[in-house]
Write a protein that holds these residues in place. Structure first.
Motif, short mmCIF file in Angstrom:
data_model
loop_
_atom_site.label_atom_id
_atom_site.label_comp_id
_atom_site.label_asym_id
_atom_site.label_seq_id
_atom_site.Cartn_x
_atom_site.Cartn_y
_atom_site.Cartn_z
N GLU A 130 9.43 1.12 -6.26
CA GLU A 130 8.75 1.44 -5.05
C GLU A 130 7.18 1.69 -5.51
N LEU A 131 6.43 1.04 -5.53
CA LEU A 131 5.08 1.27 -6.15
C LEU A 131 4.07 0.37 -5.14
N TYR A 132 3.34 1.19 -4.60
CA TYR A 132 2.33 0.60 -3.80
C TYR A 132 0.87 0.94 -4.24
N ILE A 133 0.00 -0.30 -4.61
CA ILE A 133 -1.31 -0.07 -4.76
C ILE A 133 -2.41 -0.55 -4.26
N PHE A 134 -3.30 0.15 -3.48
CA PHE A 134 -4.31 -0.44 -2.71
C PHE A 134 -5.52 -0.30 -3.25
N PHE A 135 -6.43 -1.25 -3.24
CA PHE A 135 -7.74 -1.58 -3.67
C PHE A 135 -8.67 -1.89 -2.45
N ILE B 270 5.35 -4.24 -8.52
CA ILE B 270 4.33 -3.51 -7.74
C ILE B 270 3.95 -4.41 -6.57
N LYS B 271 3.68 -3.84 -5.52
CA LYS B 271 3.13 -4.45 -4.34
C LYS B 271 1.41 -4.12 -4.44
N PHE B 272 0.57 -4.95 -4.37
CA PHE B 272 -0.54 -5.02 -4.17
C PHE B 272 -1.37 -5.15 -3.08
N ILE B 273 -1.88 -4.31 -2.51
CA ILE B 273 -2.79 -4.73 -1.16
C ILE B 273 -4.14 -4.37 -1.43
N VAL B 274 -5.08 -5.45 -1.07
CA VAL B 274 -6.55 -5.54 -1.30
C VAL B 274 -7.13 -5.60 -0.12
N SER B 275 -8.33 -5.12 0.15
CA SER B 275 -9.34 -5.21 1.40
C SER B 275 -10.58 -5.33 0.97
N GLY B 276 -11.48 -5.94 1.85
CA GLY B 276 -12.81 -6.03 1.77
C GLY B 276 -13.67 -6.45 2.78
N SER B 277 -14.83 -5.95 2.97
CA SER B 277 -15.79 -6.48 4.29
C SER B 277 -16.54 -7.60 4.03
N SER C 236 -10.99 3.30 -3.85
CA SER C 236 -12.16 2.63 -3.14
C SER C 236 -12.67 2.10 -4.29
N VAL C 237 -12.74 0.67 -4.51
CA VAL C 237 -13.34 0.04 -5.59
C VAL C 237 -14.82 0.01 -5.60
N ASP C 238 -15.46 0.24 -4.42
CA ASP C 238 -16.83 0.59 -4.53
C ASP C 238 -17.49 1.99 -5.12
#
Length: 477
Positions: A121-126, A149-156, A91-93
């Motif tokens: 098989e590496l998954y990184i969530f930001f 590596i599969k990168f998944i990011v999200s934000g509001s 959780s970047v915040d």
């Protein structure tokens, strides 16, 4: 200025955010939550590794992005057999990560879990990625440097995410928009879908009907008042004071913190007043000059604010066409809808189905279902008439279908109420049109034009249900 924390403290925080490293599960809280229907579309993009792109999940505050991430982690472990330590969430915040770059966080994870960067098989969530300055540059670099590596990011703060991903992520990012709940998702989360019956007609088209239309309308009004946010939909305590939750925790944080921080808005009172005005008039035709005269803010500033509010998924601007479905060279007039009708109810008060403004919020609810579509809708207006919805999708630029939103049943007996729609259909060679009603449901041939009258609640359900399919079609069933 970066205020650094000891490495041990950062790792401790990282471990606490990833309980599945030891427990092999995300925990009962997330396991017990119903999944949004959009999970079916999101998860295949998470596991897609043939295309070397990061997945960027865009969406407004409090519509379940973090919940979907944890449900995806559980699915990766349980169904896909991914080793728990090969999945990492940040959780970047989090204050502990203040000023730490994405690659530095990644390296801490690889080091702690004794993983190699070329693991298959590496998954990184930001999560909440917008709180990292120049996040898009960091993420693009990671995609290029760590192809396995599969990168998944999200934000509001969707405004920053959408604009910056378009500028810097070409060929590196895949955007996935997660809007507020559709009416179909609302019914699903509350276990109310048995109210809807479905069957295929002779042409193989799915037809939807309500077993109790009065009961369905009751839940439709609840959806309009409270239904855009999963937590509000399921919590009667929050529903007793939606203004406190939705306004303070969602609207105010976007208007008073996110947008001013991202764009340097100096007068937040001015921005807040504009949004309140737009929310009250959701569904009305407006112009830059008209808004400027009512608010005392310059037209250029209004135009800038509208772009911010739309990018933050608070409003949708619907453009106008003429009776012949031609676009205007200058967009002097347009309609503005809230992306979620419950935003208006939080600012003012919940509505009753028979009060004067109910029709406007029903229309807002209809357009909010179409937020999940890839093609924009238009409205038609000319000197003597108007049509609420026109689809100009496809390569021809001609209308594929048109419709009118009503919150009464008078039009099913008095066809003069849909005269403008019939006139538009004849001029543009449309064979069928859709008219939503309060409860009435019937099909009529009027002057050679087929008119499908269907209840507004049922129409909203149909649109939400069908938009979850890969292909897009004319959602008149």
């Amino acid at each position: 200025m970066r205020i650094g924390f000891p490495k041990e403290q950062i790792i401790k925080r990282m471990v606490s955010e990833n309980p599945w490293w030891t427990a092999k599960t995300v925990g009962k809280l997330y396991q017990g939550m119903r999944r949004r229907e959009y999970f079916k579309l999101l998860f295949p993009l998470i596991t897609e590794k043939r295309v070397k792109r990061a997945l960027v999940i865009l969406g407004p505050r409090r519509i379940g992005k973090t919940v979907l991430i944890f449900q995806s982690v559980e699915e990766l472990i349980r169904k896909e057999g991914v080793p728990p330590k090969n999945i990492c969430y940040f959780s970047v915040d989090t204050p502990t990560y203040n000023g730490i770059g994405l690659e530095e966080l990644l390296q801490l994870n690889l080091e702690y879990n004794k993983l190699k960067k070329n693991e298959r098989e590496l998954y990184i969530f930001f999560d909440e990625i917008q709180y990292l300055k120049d996040w898009e540059i960091h993420l693009k670099s990671l995609v290029d440097s760590y192809p396995y590596i599969k990168f998944i990011v999200s934000g509001s703060a969707a405004a920053a995410l959408r604009l910056k991903s378009m500028e810097s992520g070409a060929g590196r990012f895949t955007d996935f928009i997660l809007p507020p709940l559709t009416f179909q998702e609302y019914l699903s989360l509350k276990g109310l879908e048995p109210l809807i019956n479905s069957k295929q007609d002779k042409a193989g088209i799915q037809q939807f009907h309500a077993s109790d239309m009065k009961e369905l309308n009751k839940h439709f009004i609840n959806y309009i008042n409270y239904g855009g946010y999963p937590e509000v939909s399921l919590n009667p305590v929050i529903q007793s004071d939606p203004g406190r939750y939705i306004k303070n925790d969602i609207i105010d944080k976007v208007l008073l913190r996110d947008l001013p921080t991202l764009y340097g808005v100096g007068d937040v009172t001015e921005l807040n007043s504009l949004f309140t005005y737009l929310a009250y008039n959701s569904g009305n035709e407006m112009s830059l000059d008209g808004i400027s005269q009512n608010s005392g803010v310059s037209a250029n500033t209004i135009k800038k604010y509208l772009a911010y509010l739309e990018a933050a998924f608070l409003i949708t601007v619907v453009q106008r066409i003429d009776q012949g479905a031609k676009k205007f060279k200058r967009a002097n007039f347009f309609k503005i809808y809230l992306t979620n009708p419950s935003l208006r109810c939080a600012l003012f008060s919940p509505i009753d189905e028979r009060e004067a403004f109910a029709g406007h919020l029903v229309e807002t609810a209809v357009f909010s279902q179409w937020e999940h579509a890839s093609d924009a809708l238009y409205y038609a207006r000319w000197k003597s008439g108007e049509v609420d919805m026109v689809d100009l999708g496809g390569n021809t630029g001609k209308p594929r279908w048109a419709g009118e939103v009503k919150w009464s049943d008078r039009c099913t007996a008095n066809y003069s109420e849909i005269h403008n729609l019939l006139s538009f259909a004849m001029k543009n060679n449309l064979k069928e049109v859709i008219v939503t009603t309060y409860m009435a449901e019937k099909y009529a041939n009027i002057g050679g034009i087929g008119v499908q009258f269907t209840p507004s609640a049922l129409y909203c359900y149909s649109v939400g249900r069908n938009l979850l399919k890969p292909q897009r079609k004319n959602y008149m069933e």
